[in-house]
Design a protein around this motif. Structure first.
Motif, PDB file in Angstrom:
ATOM      1  N   UNK A  14       0.890  -1.080  -0.093  1.00 39.57           N
ATOM      2  CA  UNK A  14       0.001   0.098   0.093  1.00 39.57           C
ATOM      3  C   UNK A  14       0.767   1.288  -0.118  1.00 39.57           C
ATOM      4  N   UNK A  15       2.086   1.103   0.692  1.00 42.78           N
ATOM      5  CA  UNK A  15       2.734   2.450   0.757  1.00 42.78           C
ATOM      6  C   UNK A  15       3.860   2.442  -0.256  1.00 42.78           C
ATOM      7  N   UNK A  16       3.867   1.577  -1.177  1.00 43.31           N
ATOM      8  CA  UNK A  16       4.918   1.343  -2.273  1.00 43.31           C
ATOM      9  C   UNK A  16       5.280   2.793  -2.930  1.00 43.31           C
ATOM     10  N   UNK A  17       6.463   3.068  -2.728  1.00 44.03           N
ATOM     11  CA  UNK A  17       6.968   4.372  -3.442  1.00 44.03           C
ATOM     12  C   UNK A  17       6.712   5.606  -2.625  1.00 44.03           C
ATOM     13  N   UNK A  18       5.983   5.492  -1.751  1.00 47.42           N
ATOM     14  CA  UNK A  18       5.562   6.832  -0.847  1.00 47.42           C
ATOM     15  C   UNK A  18       6.442   7.048   0.346  1.00 47.42           C
ATOM     16  N   UNK A  60       9.837  -3.080  -0.812  1.00 45.09           N
ATOM     17  CA  UNK A  60      10.105  -1.787  -1.350  1.00 45.09           C
ATOM     18  C   UNK A  60      11.411  -1.266  -2.216  1.00 45.09           C
ATOM     19  N   UNK A  61      12.179  -2.085  -2.192  1.00 40.77           N
ATOM     20  CA  UNK A  61      13.246  -1.653  -2.984  1.00 40.77           C
ATOM     21  C   UNK A  61      13.145  -2.415  -4.430  1.00 40.77           C
ATOM     22  N   UNK A  62      12.600  -3.403  -4.368  1.00 36.99           N
ATOM     23  CA  UNK A  62      12.100  -4.084  -5.743  1.00 36.99           C
ATOM     24  C   UNK A  62      11.051  -3.082  -6.494  1.00 36.99           C
ATOM     25  N   UNK A  63      10.131  -2.337  -5.722  1.00 40.02           N
ATOM     26  CA  UNK A  63       9.267  -1.200  -6.152  1.00 40.02           C
ATOM     27  C   UNK A  63      10.146  -0.201  -7.005  1.00 40.02           C
ATOM     28  N   UNK A  64      11.055   0.230  -6.044  1.00 38.35           N
ATOM     29  CA  UNK A  64      11.954   1.294  -6.615  1.00 38.35           C
ATOM     30  C   UNK A  64      12.803   0.898  -7.860  1.00 38.35           C
ATOM     31  N   UNK A  83      15.175  -7.463 -15.039  1.00 37.71           N
ATOM     32  CA  UNK A  83      14.174  -8.230 -15.142  1.00 37.71           C
ATOM     33  C   UNK A  83      14.126  -9.629 -14.373  1.00 37.71           C
ATOM     34  N   UNK A  84      15.655  -9.943 -14.390  1.00 33.57           N
ATOM     35  CA  UNK A  84      16.040 -11.320 -13.920  1.00 33.57           C
ATOM     36  C   UNK A  84      16.000 -11.037 -12.317  1.00 33.57           C
ATOM     37  N   UNK A  85      16.611  -9.917 -11.821  1.00 34.30           N
ATOM     38  CA  UNK A  85      16.573  -9.867 -10.581  1.00 34.30           C
ATOM     39  C   UNK A  85      15.053  -9.687  -9.820  1.00 34.30           C
ATOM     40  N   UNK A  86      14.166  -8.962 -10.524  1.00 36.68           N
ATOM     41  CA  UNK A  86      12.818  -8.558 -10.284  1.00 36.68           C
ATOM     42  C   UNK A  86      12.330 -10.059 -10.321  1.00 36.68           C
ATOM     43  N   UNK A  87      12.233 -10.828 -11.202  1.00 39.25           N
ATOM     44  CA  UNK A  87      11.641 -12.103 -11.224  1.00 39.25           C
ATOM     45  C   UNK A  87      12.109 -13.026  -9.881  1.00 39.25           C
ATOM     46  N   UNK A  88      13.278 -12.968  -9.732  1.00 36.13           N
ATOM     47  CA  UNK A  88      13.855 -13.775  -8.532  1.00 36.13           C
ATOM     48  C   UNK A  88      13.209 -13.356  -7.188  1.00 36.13           C
ATOM     49  N   UNK A  89      13.251 -11.813  -7.179  1.00 30.86           N
ATOM     50  CA  UNK A  89      12.502 -11.398  -5.981  1.00 30.86           C
ATOM     51  C   UNK A  89      11.124 -11.656  -5.854  1.00 30.86           C
ATOM     52  N   UNK A 117      21.146  -3.515  -7.886  1.00 29.74           N
ATOM     53  CA  UNK A 117      20.559  -3.566  -9.065  1.00 29.74           C
ATOM     54  C   UNK A 117      20.221  -2.157  -9.109  1.00 29.74           C
ATOM     55  N   UNK A 118      19.295  -1.590  -8.237  1.00 29.93           N
ATOM     56  CA  UNK A 118      18.864   0.085  -7.971  1.00 29.93           C
ATOM     57  C   UNK A 118      19.823   0.695  -8.295  1.00 29.93           C
TER      58      UNK A 118
END
Length: 130
Positions: A14-18, A60-64, A83-89, A117-118
């Motif tokens: 709910x708070x993603x990116x905020x 949260x970091x995955x959202x970033x 994409x690979x890192x996010x899929x693994x996450x 990655x970020x």
């Protein structure tokens, strides 16, 4: 001295990116958890709390990372690894956190990989900005 930092556990996103993340607190927790060479003398509830904190940080970091990747051109080579890192996450975060050292350390490694990655995506975005 009182702290103004809050630990975030937001499994629904709910708070993603905020909210700004306290990267230093995450780094310190990651270092502490990955430094365990033997099973620490912690209660299961403490291990569960650590895993929950790292899970919230990972989400949260995955959202970033997703937002940083979204600012790059669709054909940019940096997107493939993102994409690979996010899929693994996504795969790891689909499993509920457990009150174990192994889970806490796996979540710590995940948060560390997402921050790496970020940072790379941020560097790429700065280099490609006019």
């Amino acid at each position: 001295m009182s702290s103004t930092h809050k630990v975030l556990y937001d499994p629904a996103g709910h708070a993603e990116g905020q909210l700004p993340l306290d990267r230093d607190a995450h780094r310190n927790l990651i270092q502490a958890v990955l430094a365990w060479t033997a099973t620490p003398k912690l209660a299961a509830a403490d291990l569960q709390q650590i895993a929950l904190q790292l899970t919230g940080a990972a989400r949260e970091v995955a959202g970033d990372v997703r937002r940083a990747a979204g600012r790059l051109p669709a054909d940019h080579p940096a997107l493939a690894l993102a994409d690979v890192v996010l899929a693994e996450a996504d795969r790891r975060l689909s499993v509920a956190p457990q009150a174990t050292v192994r889970c806490a350390q796996n979540r710590a490694r995940l948060v560390r990989a997402l921050y790496e990655r970020l940072d790379r995506l941020t560097d790429v975005a700065l280099a490609t900005s006019p």
